[in-house]
Design a protein around this motif. Structure first.
Motif, PDB file in Angstrom:
ATOM      1  N   LEU A 147       8.115  15.053   6.152  1.00 51.04           N
ATOM      2  CA  LEU A 147       6.661  15.068   6.088  1.00 51.04           C
ATOM      3  C   LEU A 147       6.118  15.486   7.441  1.00 51.04           C
ATOM      4  N   THR A 148       5.330  16.525   7.461  1.00 51.89           N
ATOM      5  CA  THR A 148       4.730  16.969   8.711  1.00 51.89           C
ATOM      6  C   THR A 148       3.223  16.935   8.554  1.00 51.89           C
ATOM      7  N   HIS A 149       2.579  16.261   9.456  1.00 53.55           N
ATOM      8  CA  HIS A 149       1.127  16.171   9.446  1.00 53.55           C
ATOM      9  C   HIS A 149       0.620  16.588  10.818  1.00 53.55           C
ATOM     10  N   MET A 150      -0.660  16.482  11.008  1.00 52.96           N
ATOM     11  CA  MET A 150      -1.274  17.029  12.216  1.00 52.96           C
ATOM     12  C   MET A 150      -0.634  16.545  13.516  1.00 52.96           C
ATOM     13  N   HIS A 178      15.824  -6.865  15.197  1.00 50.29           N
ATOM     14  CA  HIS A 178      14.883  -7.985  15.190  1.00 50.29           C
ATOM     15  C   HIS A 178      13.486  -7.464  14.891  1.00 50.29           C
ATOM     16  N   ILE A 179      12.762  -8.212  14.106  1.00 49.11           N
ATOM     17  CA  ILE A 179      11.404  -7.801  13.742  1.00 49.11           C
ATOM     18  C   ILE A 179      10.512  -7.917  14.974  1.00 49.11           C
ATOM     19  N   THR A 180       9.685  -6.908  15.191  1.00 45.45           N
ATOM     20  CA  THR A 180       8.805  -6.895  16.362  1.00 45.45           C
ATOM     21  C   THR A 180       7.337  -6.822  15.963  1.00 45.45           C
ATOM     22  N   GLY A 181       7.076  -6.781  14.691  1.00 45.93           N
ATOM     23  CA  GLY A 181       5.692  -6.733  14.228  1.00 45.93           C
ATOM     24  C   GLY A 181       5.625  -6.187  12.820  1.00 45.93           C
ATOM     25  N   GLY A 182       4.441  -6.189  12.322  1.00 47.97           N
ATOM     26  CA  GLY A 182       4.246  -5.683  10.978  1.00 47.97           C
ATOM     27  C   GLY A 182       2.777  -5.426  10.727  1.00 47.97           C
ATOM     28  N   ARG A 183       2.538  -4.755   9.641  1.00 53.08           N
ATOM     29  CA  ARG A 183       1.151  -4.435   9.292  1.00 53.08           C
ATOM     30  C   ARG A 183       1.038  -4.336   7.788  1.00 53.08           C
ATOM     31  N   LEU A 184      -0.016  -4.895   7.257  1.00 55.30           N
ATOM     32  CA  LEU A 184      -0.336  -4.771   5.845  1.00 55.30           C
ATOM     33  C   LEU A 184      -1.331  -3.631   5.696  1.00 55.30           C
ATOM     34  N   VAL A 185      -1.050  -2.712   4.781  1.00 53.17           N
ATOM     35  CA  VAL A 185      -1.913  -1.553   4.580  1.00 53.17           C
ATOM     36  C   VAL A 185      -2.256  -1.447   3.100  1.00 53.17           C
ATOM     37  N   GLU A 186      -3.548  -1.318   2.808  1.00 54.09           N
ATOM     38  CA  GLU A 186      -3.966  -0.970   1.454  1.00 54.09           C
ATOM     39  C   GLU A 186      -4.199   0.530   1.451  1.00 54.09           C
ATOM     40  N   LEU A 187      -3.454   1.222   0.612  1.00 53.74           N
ATOM     41  CA  LEU A 187      -3.531   2.676   0.582  1.00 53.74           C
ATOM     42  C   LEU A 187      -4.849   3.139  -0.021  1.00 53.74           C
ATOM     43  N   THR A 188      -5.478   4.093   0.639  1.00 56.92           N
ATOM     44  CA  THR A 188      -6.735   4.665   0.174  1.00 56.92           C
ATOM     45  C   THR A 188      -6.443   5.905  -0.670  1.00 56.92           C
ATOM     46  N   GLU A 189      -7.472   6.635  -1.024  1.00 58.59           N
ATOM     47  CA  GLU A 189      -7.290   7.882  -1.774  1.00 58.59           C
ATOM     48  C   GLU A 189      -6.435   8.879  -1.005  1.00 58.59           C
ATOM     49  N   ASP A 190      -6.511   8.846   0.315  1.00 61.93           N
ATOM     50  CA  ASP A 190      -5.661   9.695   1.143  1.00 61.93           C
ATOM     51  C   ASP A 190      -4.487   8.841   1.626  1.00 61.93           C
ATOM     52  N   ALA A 191      -3.608   8.487   0.696  1.00 60.00           N
ATOM     53  CA  ALA A 191      -2.513   7.567   0.973  1.00 60.00           C
ATOM     54  C   ALA A 191      -1.571   8.103   2.050  1.00 60.00           C
ATOM     55  N   ASP A 192      -1.311   9.419   2.057  1.00 54.89           N
ATOM     56  CA  ASP A 192      -0.430   9.977   3.083  1.00 54.89           C
ATOM     57  C   ASP A 192      -0.996   9.746   4.482  1.00 54.89           C
ATOM     58  N   ALA A 193      -2.300   9.865   4.638  1.00 58.76           N
ATOM     59  CA  ALA A 193      -2.924   9.614   5.938  1.00 58.76           C
ATOM     60  C   ALA A 193      -2.777   8.144   6.328  1.00 58.76           C
ATOM     61  N   CYS A 194      -2.858   7.246   5.351  1.00 54.10           N
ATOM     62  CA  CYS A 194      -2.641   5.815   5.634  1.00 54.10           C
ATOM     63  C   CYS A 194      -1.227   5.575   6.151  1.00 54.10           C
ATOM     64  N   PHE A 195      -0.240   6.195   5.505  1.00 53.20           N
ATOM     65  CA  PHE A 195       1.139   6.077   5.975  1.00 53.20           C
ATOM     66  C   PHE A 195       1.261   6.611   7.399  1.00 53.20           C
ATOM     67  N   ASP A 196       0.708   7.796   7.633  1.00 54.06           N
ATOM     68  CA  ASP A 196       0.790   8.406   8.962  1.00 54.06           C
ATOM     69  C   ASP A 196       0.214   7.490  10.038  1.00 54.06           C
ATOM     70  N   ARG A 197      -0.967   6.914   9.778  1.00 52.47           N
ATOM     71  CA  ARG A 197      -1.603   6.042  10.765  1.00 52.47           C
ATOM     72  C   ARG A 197      -0.753   4.802  11.035  1.00 52.47           C
ATOM     73  N   ALA A 198      -0.249   4.173   9.980  1.00 51.13           N
ATOM     74  CA  ALA A 198       0.549   2.957  10.154  1.00 51.13           C
ATOM     75  C   ALA A 198       1.858   3.254  10.888  1.00 51.13           C
ATOM     76  N   LEU A 199       2.493   4.383  10.581  1.00 57.63           N
ATOM     77  CA  LEU A 199       3.740   4.741  11.257  1.00 57.63           C
ATOM     78  C   LEU A 199       3.487   5.145  12.705  1.00 57.63           C
ATOM     79  N   ALA A 200       2.404   5.871  12.953  1.00 53.82           N
ATOM     80  CA  ALA A 200       2.066   6.237  14.335  1.00 53.82           C
ATOM     81  C   ALA A 200       1.810   4.984  15.166  1.00 53.82           C
ATOM     82  N   GLU A 201       1.110   4.020  14.585  1.00 54.03           N
ATOM     83  CA  GLU A 201       0.856   2.755  15.278  1.00 54.03           C
ATOM     84  C   GLU A 201       2.178   2.038  15.572  1.00 54.03           C
ATOM     85  N   ALA A 202       3.070   2.003  14.608  1.00 49.03           N
ATOM     86  CA  ALA A 202       4.350   1.313  14.782  1.00 49.03           C
ATOM     87  C   ALA A 202       5.178   1.969  15.880  1.00 49.03           C
TER      88      ALA A 202
END
Length: 171
Positions: free
Chosen positions: A2-5, A121-145
């Motif tokens: 997956l390649t995004h901006m 070892h777990i270092t954090g986590g995030r709960l995400v509710e996917l919006t209509e632009d679900a791929d962008a939600c994934f990108d943001r959560a992964l970039a944050e991680a």
């Protein structure tokens, strides 16, 4: 892939070596019992796509950190989770090479993004509710991680059933 901006993330299916073992016994030690899928739509972790009606599939217990630790020498300790995943009962060839978007990126779905370091070892986590632009939600959560230099991998899980969906390694 997956390649995004701004970044590139690659969802990892269960490895062929692990699948070969899981098709005999799962990570809880139970024999695998394949069956024909009468409904279709099961989220398959071998090829990262939904099953089709009539596919021979199996529901098995899978321990992603335990298997990763065995390959890398990591020591996940108490973070060694195992849970249910669907797989094809026979080799399916893995994910399509031309697939785009994230698997199971259904708007409204809740996804847990669990971050792990190189020890497992777990270092954090995030709960995400996917919006209509679900791929962008994934990108943001992964970039944050992956903004945390200690994050080696992220596991994406369904909140509804707790099922492991896929792993993303640091790009």
């Amino acid at each position: 892939m997956l390649t995004h901006m701004t970044s590139t993330y690659r969802p990892q299916p269960i490895t062929p070596a692990a699948l070969q073992q899981l098709r005999v016994h799962d990570d809880a030690g139970r024999p695998t019992t394949p069956y024909p899928d009468g409904e279709g739509g099961a989220p398959l972790r071998c090829c990262l796509r939904p099953s089709a009606v009539g596919d021979r599939i199996a529901l098995v217990s899978y321990a992603p950190l335990r298997r990763w630790a065995a390959e890398t020498g990591a020591e996940p300790g108490a973070y060694d989770e195992q849970g249910p995943v669907f797989i094809h009962a026979e080799d399916c060839g893995g994910p399509a090479t031309d697939s785009t978007g994230y698997p199971w990126a259904r708007p409204g779905a809740l996804r847990a993004f669990r971050r792990y370091d190189g020890r497992g070892h777990i270092t954090g986590g995030r709960l995400v509710e996917l919006t209509e632009d679900a791929d962008a939600c994934f990108d943001r959560a992964l970039a944050e991680a992956f903004a945390d230099p200690g994050t080696a991998q992220v596991h994406v899980r369904a909140v509804e059933y707790g099922c492991y969906h896929f792993r993303v390694d640091r790009p």
